[in-house]
Design a protein around this motif. Structure first.
Motif, PDB file in Angstrom:
ATOM      1  N   ALA A  30       0.824  -1.205   0.000  1.00 39.93           N
ATOM      2  CA  ALA A  30       0.000   0.000   0.000  1.00 39.93           C
ATOM      3  C   ALA A  30       0.859   1.256   0.000  1.00 39.93           C
ATOM      4  O   ALA A  30       0.537   2.251  -0.663  1.00 39.93           O
ATOM      5  N   ALA A  31       1.979   1.207   0.751  1.00 44.19           N
ATOM      6  CA  ALA A  31       2.881   2.367   0.801  1.00 44.19           C
ATOM      7  C   ALA A  31       3.479   2.652  -0.573  1.00 44.19           C
ATOM      8  O   ALA A  31       3.585   3.806  -1.004  1.00 44.19           O
ATOM      9  N   ARG A  32       3.867   1.581  -1.267  1.00 42.64           N
ATOM     10  CA  ARG A  32       4.422   1.757  -2.613  1.00 42.64           C
ATOM     11  C   ARG A  32       3.383   2.309  -3.580  1.00 42.64           C
ATOM     12  O   ARG A  32       3.706   3.043  -4.510  1.00 42.64           O
ATOM     13  N   ALA A  33       2.114   1.934  -3.348  1.00 41.88           N
ATOM     14  CA  ALA A  33       1.045   2.411  -4.224  1.00 41.88           C
ATOM     15  C   ALA A  33       0.544   3.796  -3.828  1.00 41.88           C
ATOM     16  O   ALA A  33      -0.336   4.347  -4.482  1.00 41.88           O
ATOM     17  N   GLY A  34       1.083   4.329  -2.723  1.00 45.25           N
ATOM     18  CA  GLY A  34       0.689   5.660  -2.278  1.00 45.25           C
ATOM     19  C   GLY A  34      -0.607   5.687  -1.507  1.00 45.25           C
ATOM     20  O   GLY A  34      -1.228   6.737  -1.354  1.00 45.25           O
ATOM     21  N   THR A  35      -1.041   4.524  -0.952  1.00 51.39           N
ATOM     22  CA  THR A  35      -2.293   4.466  -0.179  1.00 51.39           C
ATOM     23  C   THR A  35      -2.035   3.854   1.191  1.00 51.39           C
ATOM     24  O   THR A  35      -2.808   3.023   1.671  1.00 51.39           O
ATOM     25  N   ALA A  36      -0.917   4.270   1.817  1.00 52.99           N
ATOM     26  CA  ALA A  36      -0.461   3.625   3.060  1.00 52.99           C
ATOM     27  C   ALA A  36      -1.490   3.663   4.179  1.00 52.99           C
ATOM     28  O   ALA A  36      -1.578   2.746   4.983  1.00 52.99           O
ATOM     29  N   ASP A  37      -2.296   4.717   4.248  1.00 57.74           N
ATOM     30  CA  ASP A  37      -3.251   4.826   5.356  1.00 57.74           C
ATOM     31  C   ASP A  37      -4.687   4.582   4.907  1.00 57.74           C
ATOM     32  O   ASP A  37      -5.635   4.857   5.625  1.00 57.74           O
TER      33      ASP A  37
END
Length: 411
Positions: free
Chosen positions: A302-309
């Motif tokens: 998710a962090a790599r996809a820019g949706t970490a939270d």
């Protein structure tokens, strides 16, 4: 209605903890009974803090760790891979010991170990949390009934037992005291508690009271269990000056003592309880730490996809147990460690495992203190003075144990 607390407590209490408690009882009688009680209070505080984080924030503990900086991700990544490799072999060997003692002519120790690993893998692979919880309840019931039965058979000296509730430190007891307070039921599975309450369907603060009840019932049960083991050590071993072997094999020594004192039925019953304690830890780790690893991988993606939270975790959605990270870590816990069953553990691996493992419980206590006193947690669910006091004492205790463990490594 309850369950996750029983699962985390049963997973944390393994054969090594039983031996440590027995040895403390054999060396000091009832004198360190108070330390076992303090240890249960410490575990209640840690598990409650873990569960409160998950329910109050709607985020997993790994989410919280990531918010503290990338160093937590690096530590956890190295730790979970190396720990799983060594622990897999340890859990399989521990589960195999009572089976070999019960059925000495069927299989050798290594093959029993491989069999228990494969059974654990198959069970967790094919079942979801609800079934895992029920089988863990059975294991806890067996452990509890067997150990309390043996403790009653050895006829405890109740006045001495109650006297042991007064805090006293006899000469040479500091290491055993710290071990009793910090050791029983304290592993990486403490951090898995939040994942199990999510898997149970408890996903928001409306479940807070239920989580706290669940947690207290579990560790009070564990406390009775630990006290019963201390009674067995005090009455059966202390008076006769019987020494146990270190590690899990010490329980086989106790089996022989029980057979001589009470006959084959009681000693066989004890071996069944020994197996329940060991195999419940194996199943709990196979399931709980695989859930943690699944969340770890999901959050990195998710962090790599820019949706970490963004979004609810796979665990809360009920998808994690069928995910490839979950099953990949299951395989990692089972098959590579089998090589260690046929080899002495490499020296460098023992050192690295010991170092990383020694730091985990201080890491857990200190990061919970940090997260639950910050704006990461809604104000109404932040730590009060009691939680802060217990978590700070836990952190201090585990730091001292960490130093002691590092000193004891074969450098």
């Amino acid at each position: 209605m309850i369950g996750p607390g029983i699962v985390v407590a049963a997973t944390g209490v393994g054969a090594g903890d039983l031996v440590a408690t027995l040895i403390a009882g054999s060396k000091f009688g009832y004198t360190l009974l108070w330390a076992a009680v303090v240890g249960c209070i410490v575990k209640i505080a840690l598990a409650e803090a873990t569960g409160r984080w998950h329910l109050a924030t709607g985020r997993t503990i790994f989410d919280g760790w990531r918010s503290l900086g990338p160093w937590t991700t690096v530590y956890f990544a190295v730790y979970v891979v190396l720990w799983g490799f060594v622990y897999g072999a340890t859990a399989m060997s521990s589960s195999a010991l009572p089976l070999q003692a019960l059925f000495p002519d069927v299989l050798g120790l290594k093959w029993w170990a491989i069999l228990t690993g494969l059974v654990g893998l198959l069970f967790v692979w094919t079942n979801r949390y609800a079934i895992v919880e029920k089988i863990m309840m059975v294991f806890v019931g067996v452990m509890f009934v067997v150990v309390v039965y043996v403790a009653v058979r050895v006829a405890p000296d109740l006045p001495d037992a109650f006297a042991g509730l007064l805090p006293v430190l006899p000469s040479g007891s500091i290491v055993y005291t710290l071990g009793l307070v910090g050791g029983v039921g304290g592993t990486i599975t403490m951090a898995a508690y939040g994942y199990w309450i999510n898997a149970k369907g408890w996903t928001d603060s409306g479940w807070m009271r239920m989580m706290r009840l669940d947690n207290r019932v579990a560790y009070v049960t564990t406390g009775v269990f630990v006290v019963a083991m201390l009674i067995i050590g005090a009455e059966l071993l202390h008076a006769s000056h019987t020494a146990l072997a270190s590690g899990d094999k010490g329980l086989l020594d106790l089996d022989e003592v029980l057979e001589q004192r009470f006959g084959r039925f009681t000693s066989t019953l004890f071996l069944v309880g020994f197996f329940a304690a060991s195999f419940s830890s194996l199943v709990g780790v196979w399931h709980g730490v695989s859930l943690m690893f699944s969340d770890f991988v999901e959050r990195l993606r998710a962090a790599r996809a820019g949706t970490a939270d963004g979004g609810v975790s796979e665990v809360a959605r009920g998808d994690a147990e069928r995910s490839w990270p979950f099953r990949g870590y299951l395989l990692w816990l089972t098959f590579p460690p089998m090589a260690l069953l046929f080899l002495d553990q490499p020296f460098g691996l023992v050192i690295a495992y010991g170092v990383l493992g020694a730091f985990f419980m201080p890491f857990l206590a200190l990061t919970l203190l940090w997260m639950l006193n910050s704006t990461r947690t809604p104000r109404e669910w932040r730590n009060g003075w009691l939680s802060n006091t217990l978590l700070a004492l836990s952190a201090l205790l585990f730091l001292v144990l960490c130093v002691q463990e590092l000193r004891d490594l074969p450098w």
